[in-house]
Design an enzyme around this catalytic site. Sequence first.
Site, PDB file in Angstrom:
ATOM      1  N   GLY A 295       2.517   2.379  -2.719  1.00 27.51           N
ATOM      2  CA  GLY A 295       2.717   2.840  -4.087  1.00 27.51           C
ATOM      3  C   GLY A 295       3.804   2.110  -4.843  1.00 27.51           C
ATOM      4  O   GLY A 295       4.271   2.593  -5.876  1.00 27.51           O
ATOM      5  N   LEU A 296       4.224   0.944  -4.361  1.00 22.95           N
ATOM      6  CA  LEU A 296       5.290   0.194  -5.015  1.00 22.95           C
ATOM      7  C   LEU A 296       4.777  -0.971  -5.858  1.00 22.95           C
ATOM      8  O   LEU A 296       5.543  -1.846  -6.248  1.00 22.95           O
ATOM      9  CB  LEU A 296       6.283  -0.331  -3.966  1.00 22.95           C
ATOM     10  CG  LEU A 296       7.027   0.740  -3.173  1.00 22.95           C
ATOM     11  CD1 LEU A 296       8.003   0.108  -2.188  1.00 22.95           C
ATOM     12  CD2 LEU A 296       7.774   1.680  -4.095  1.00 22.95           C
ATOM     13  N   GLY A 297       3.488  -0.991  -6.136  1.00 23.77           N
ATOM     14  CA  GLY A 297       2.946  -2.026  -7.004  1.00 23.77           C
ATOM     15  C   GLY A 297       2.959  -3.408  -6.386  1.00 23.77           C
ATOM     16  O   GLY A 297       3.162  -4.403  -7.083  1.00 23.77           O
TER      17      GLY A 297
ATOM     18  N   GLY B 270       0.787  -1.230   0.000  1.00 23.51           N
ATOM     19  CA  GLY B 270       0.000   0.000   0.000  1.00 23.51           C
ATOM     20  C   GLY B 270       0.814   1.271   0.000  1.00 23.51           C
ATOM     21  O   GLY B 270       0.287   2.346   0.265  1.00 23.51           O
TER      22      GLY B 270
ATOM     23  N   ASP C  49       1.707  -1.542 -14.206  1.00 19.52           N
ATOM     24  CA  ASP C  49       2.287  -2.209 -13.039  1.00 19.52           C
ATOM     25  C   ASP C  49       2.622  -3.668 -13.320  1.00 19.52           C
ATOM     26  O   ASP C  49       3.719  -4.154 -12.978  1.00 19.52           O
ATOM     27  CB  ASP C  49       1.322  -2.139 -11.852  1.00 19.52           C
ATOM     28  CG  ASP C  49       1.266  -0.766 -11.225  1.00 19.52           C
ATOM     29  OD1 ASP C  49       1.731   0.197 -11.865  1.00 19.52           O
ATOM     30  OD2 ASP C  49       0.746  -0.637 -10.106  1.00 19.52           O
TER      31      ASP C  49
ATOM     32  N   SER D 124       0.546  -5.288  -5.258  1.00 19.14           N
ATOM     33  CA  SER D 124      -0.481  -6.212  -5.750  1.00 19.14           C
ATOM     34  C   SER D 124      -0.083  -6.802  -7.100  1.00 19.14           C
ATOM     35  O   SER D 124      -0.293  -7.995  -7.359  1.00 19.14           O
ATOM     36  CB  SER D 124      -1.838  -5.513  -5.853  1.00 19.14           C
ATOM     37  OG  SER D 124      -1.826  -4.487  -6.826  1.00 19.14           O
ATOM     38  N   ALA D 125       0.495  -5.988  -7.966  1.00 22.32           N
ATOM     39  CA  ALA D 125       0.944  -6.493  -9.272  1.00 22.32           C
ATOM     40  C   ALA D 125       2.072  -7.489  -9.101  1.00 22.32           C
ATOM     41  O   ALA D 125       2.095  -8.543  -9.752  1.00 22.32           O
ATOM     42  CB  ALA D 125       1.393  -5.331 -10.153  1.00 22.32           C
TER      43      ALA D 125
END
Length: 330
Positions: A109-111, A107, A156, A113-114
């Site tokens: 901003g480092l991707g 969470g 992402d 989830s991708a």
Amino acid sequence: MQSIASAPGKTILFGEHAVVFGKPAIAVAVDKRAIITITKGKATKSKGITTFQSPDLNVNAELDLNRGDIKMITGKSGILKYILESVLKSHDGSPIDIKMDMEMPVGAGLGSSAAVTVATLAALDIYHQRKIYPSKIAKMAHEIEIKVQGAASPLDTAVSAYGGLIYLSENAEVTPLAADLEDSIVIGYTSNRGNTGEMVAGVRKRRDLYPEIMDPLIESVGKITNEAKIILNSETLETKNIESLGELMNINHGILDSMGVNTMELSKMVYISRLAGAVGSKITGAGGGGSIIALCPGYGDNVFNALQISENAIKADFSREGIIVHENTD
């Protein structure tokens, strides 16, 4: 049987929010990875039941593939939605155990989830002895992100699958860029996480209210991104090119501030980075909390230490590699 695969996180260099309106964007893979280990489940376990654990996040759960739901034992289900959809999409339902190791904050901003989605799909391909095709995995992972989130850019998942620097065109075509940003990146992140959906909706609302003001801002971000693409498509970055990239980042940050996605904490980190030696620094991601990226060749330690005093920071080295196969044992 056991299979292990990993995929890198990412940070956006240029194009946040404008990409939602069909403008280009550039992202870079970083050496903080999501690592997925898949082990054959016990024969006594019911078909369609997958166990999941992540020691880093203190998450334990069971995934019921028959019902398509998650039974939480400890922790929160957030990232597990991507795991579940990946297993439903690419597994035969036989019992497996999944372990996730995370080298990046979720969470921020480092991707994450991708990276998790791409790594899970890759580990499943290894487990089933299928050849890995990054293009196929990137496409599947993007479809999963759309299903879970409702909307998602292919940027992402492409960066996590391919690694390196990736340019996403106005037509959503993915192109690798040649530049090497090794030892140049520091990421600062706040304890408060921005809500991507809310930030995107806020920018769209402002655009609907003030199109004659917002449209030129969005157009300018697209032009900045294309200017940066020219610089980043050179294998050798001279000092003047690095300085130009930094200046473009600083301009991009000012526009993001104008769009209404900046916060006091993010702005503070941006200026701390510049004072500590960064040639450029800006919000990375949706804003409203989350992360900033600083381009600071030769000043990484200075910037990292300065950010650590008031917030959190990561020295995130550039990663040329996307999916990495770590192990496949019987």
